[in-house]
Design an enzyme around this catalytic site. Structure first.
Site, PDB file in Angstrom:
ATOM      1  N   MET A   1      -1.511  -2.392  -4.053  1.00 32.22           N
ATOM      2  CA  MET A   1      -2.649  -1.298  -3.952  1.00 32.22           C
ATOM      3  C   MET A   1      -1.741   0.359  -4.122  1.00 32.22           C
ATOM      4  O   MET A   1      -1.684   0.867  -2.971  1.00 32.22           O
ATOM      5  CB  MET A   1      -3.402  -1.452  -2.481  1.00 32.22           C
ATOM      6  CG  MET A   1      -4.422  -2.711  -2.564  1.00 32.22           C
ATOM      7  SD  MET A   1      -4.776  -3.093  -0.913  1.00 32.22           S
ATOM      8  CE  MET A   1      -3.275  -4.111  -0.360  1.00 32.22           C
TER       9      MET A   1
ATOM     10  N   MET B   1     -12.032  -7.772  -4.730  1.00 38.49           N
ATOM     11  CA  MET B   1     -11.838  -7.201  -3.078  1.00 38.49           C
ATOM     12  C   MET B   1     -13.310  -7.185  -2.629  1.00 38.49           C
ATOM     13  O   MET B   1     -14.019  -6.468  -3.193  1.00 38.49           O
ATOM     14  CB  MET B   1     -11.479  -5.547  -3.026  1.00 38.49           C
ATOM     15  CG  MET B   1     -10.058  -5.291  -3.540  1.00 38.49           C
ATOM     16  SD  MET B   1      -8.864  -6.361  -2.770  1.00 38.49           S
ATOM     17  CE  MET B   1      -9.222  -6.050  -1.233  1.00 38.49           C
TER      18      MET B   1
ATOM     19  N   MET C   1       0.749  -1.213  -0.128  1.00 31.55           N
ATOM     20  CA  MET C   1       0.112   0.089   0.078  1.00 31.55           C
ATOM     21  C   MET C   1       1.092   1.350   0.072  1.00 31.55           C
ATOM     22  O   MET C   1       1.989   1.271   0.845  1.00 31.55           O
ATOM     23  CB  MET C   1      -0.959  -0.057   0.991  1.00 31.55           C
ATOM     24  CG  MET C   1      -1.745  -1.259   1.309  1.00 31.55           C
ATOM     25  SD  MET C   1      -2.714  -1.236   2.996  1.00 31.55           S
ATOM     26  CE  MET C   1      -3.339  -2.833   2.949  1.00 31.55           C
TER      27      MET C   1
HETATM   28  C1  DX5 Z   1      -6.921  -5.378   2.489  1.00 36.53           C
HETATM   29  C2  DX5 Z   1      -5.887  -6.369   2.097  1.00 36.53           C
HETATM   30  C3  DX5 Z   1      -6.336  -7.722   2.446  1.00 36.53           C
HETATM   31  C4  DX5 Z   1      -6.254  -7.999   4.101  1.00 36.53           C
HETATM   32  C5  DX5 Z   1      -7.332  -8.709   4.167  1.00 36.53           C
HETATM   33  O1  DX5 Z   1      -6.844  -4.309   1.807  1.00 36.53           O
HETATM   34  O2  DX5 Z   1      -5.898  -6.456   0.556  1.00 36.53           O
HETATM   35  O3  DX5 Z   1      -5.339  -8.704   1.834  1.00 36.53           O
HETATM   36  O4  DX5 Z   1      -4.940  -8.361   4.598  1.00 36.53           O
HETATM   37  O5  DX5 Z   1      -7.752  -8.800   5.614  1.00 36.53           O
HETATM   38  P1  DX5 Z   1      -8.909  -9.524   6.323  1.00 36.53           P
HETATM   39  O6  DX5 Z   1      -8.761 -10.896   5.802  1.00 36.53           O
HETATM   40  O7  DX5 Z   1      -8.525  -9.493   7.775  1.00 36.53           O
HETATM   41  O8  DX5 Z   1      -9.891  -8.792   5.859  1.00 36.53           O
HETATM   42 ZN    ZN Z   2      -4.860  -8.126  -0.359  1.00 39.70          ZN
END
Ligand code: DX5
Ligand code: ZN
Length: 219
Positions: A71, A142, A40
């Site tokens: 991301m 997502m 990120m």
């Molecule tokens: C969120 C990430 C996910 C995150 C998921 O932006 O892309 O990969 O780690 O976490 P959980 O499974 O806790 O929703």
């Molecule tokens: Zn992810």
């Protein structure tokens, strides 16, 4: 046509970054074969995690398949660095690239030697992007707004998974966000076969059971 095999991908975002090597071994011991790494940039999403430097260190401690989820606003610029750091697969967001540049972006990521994935935010209808799916190795929905672990699953995304599976029987379809022992049943029924799990996996007392229970189901 056979649906591709079911895999659980632990998301390292929920690991203890003070003891990463221990948590990598824990994922291996639980039976994971693929690992999900969340990058990120504080721009594409309102959070900052880690870059190629950390991926390189992770690579030195595990042979697991490293599935890197970018991301970030300029994935094409940084894909070579993540590949050099040890990424096996690099997934880029269609929203970061846009429809005009997506074909070239897929080629650029492919040129690094990594497998290529396309990720979709919860509000993005994948159908416009279907013409590009034959050029990638996986698509990822997502099921939360990207940026943070521990959020709740957004059920509206299920229709996108269903229509993608109907159109692409053999494609690897990954889901990311709010995946736990309950929501796994729903997304498998919809046709997803790769399940990213962060907080639910790392919070489960029986991590091997978490993986086995999911991977032994059928979709
Ligand atoms: C969120 C990430 C996910 C995150 C998921 O932006 O892309 O990969 O780690 O976490 P959980 O499974 O806790 O929703
Ligand atoms: Zn992810």
């Amino acid at each position: 046509m056979p649906t591709p095999p079911i895999h659980v991908l632990p998301s390292l975002l929920s690991a203890d970054f003070g003891h990463l090597a221990d948590d990598l071994k824990m994922c291996e011991d639980a039976g994971a074969t693929l690992l999900h790494l969340d990058v990120m940039d504080g721009h594409f999403v309102p959070n900052i995690s880690f870059g190629p430097f950390i991926v390189d260190h992770i690579r030195k401690h595990t042979n697991l398949h490293l599935d890197v989820h970018l991301m970030i606003s300029d994935p094409v610029r940084y894909a070579p660095a993540f590949r050099a750091a040890g990424a096996d697969a690099i997934t880029i967001h269609v929203e970061a690239v846009g429809p005009r540049a997506i074909a070239d972006a897929i080629k650029a990521v492919r040129a690094t030697g990594a497998e290529v994935g396309l990720a979709f935010n919860p509000d993005t209808d994948p159908e416009l992007w279907f013409p590009h799916f034959s050029a990638v190795d996986l698509v990822m929905f997502m099921t939360v707004y990207p940026g943070f672990g521990g959020q709740s699953f957004i059920p509206q995304v299920r229709a996108f998974i269903q229509k993608t599976r109907a159109a692409f029987p053999e494609l690897d379809i990954q889901v990311d966000g709010g995946i736990n022992r309950e929501t796994i049943s729903d997304v498998l029924a919809d046709g997803a076969n790769r399940l990213v799990a962060g907080s639910a996996f790392f919070g489960d007392a029986d991590k091997a059971g978490f993986i086995q229970d999911a991977e032994q189901r059928s979709n």
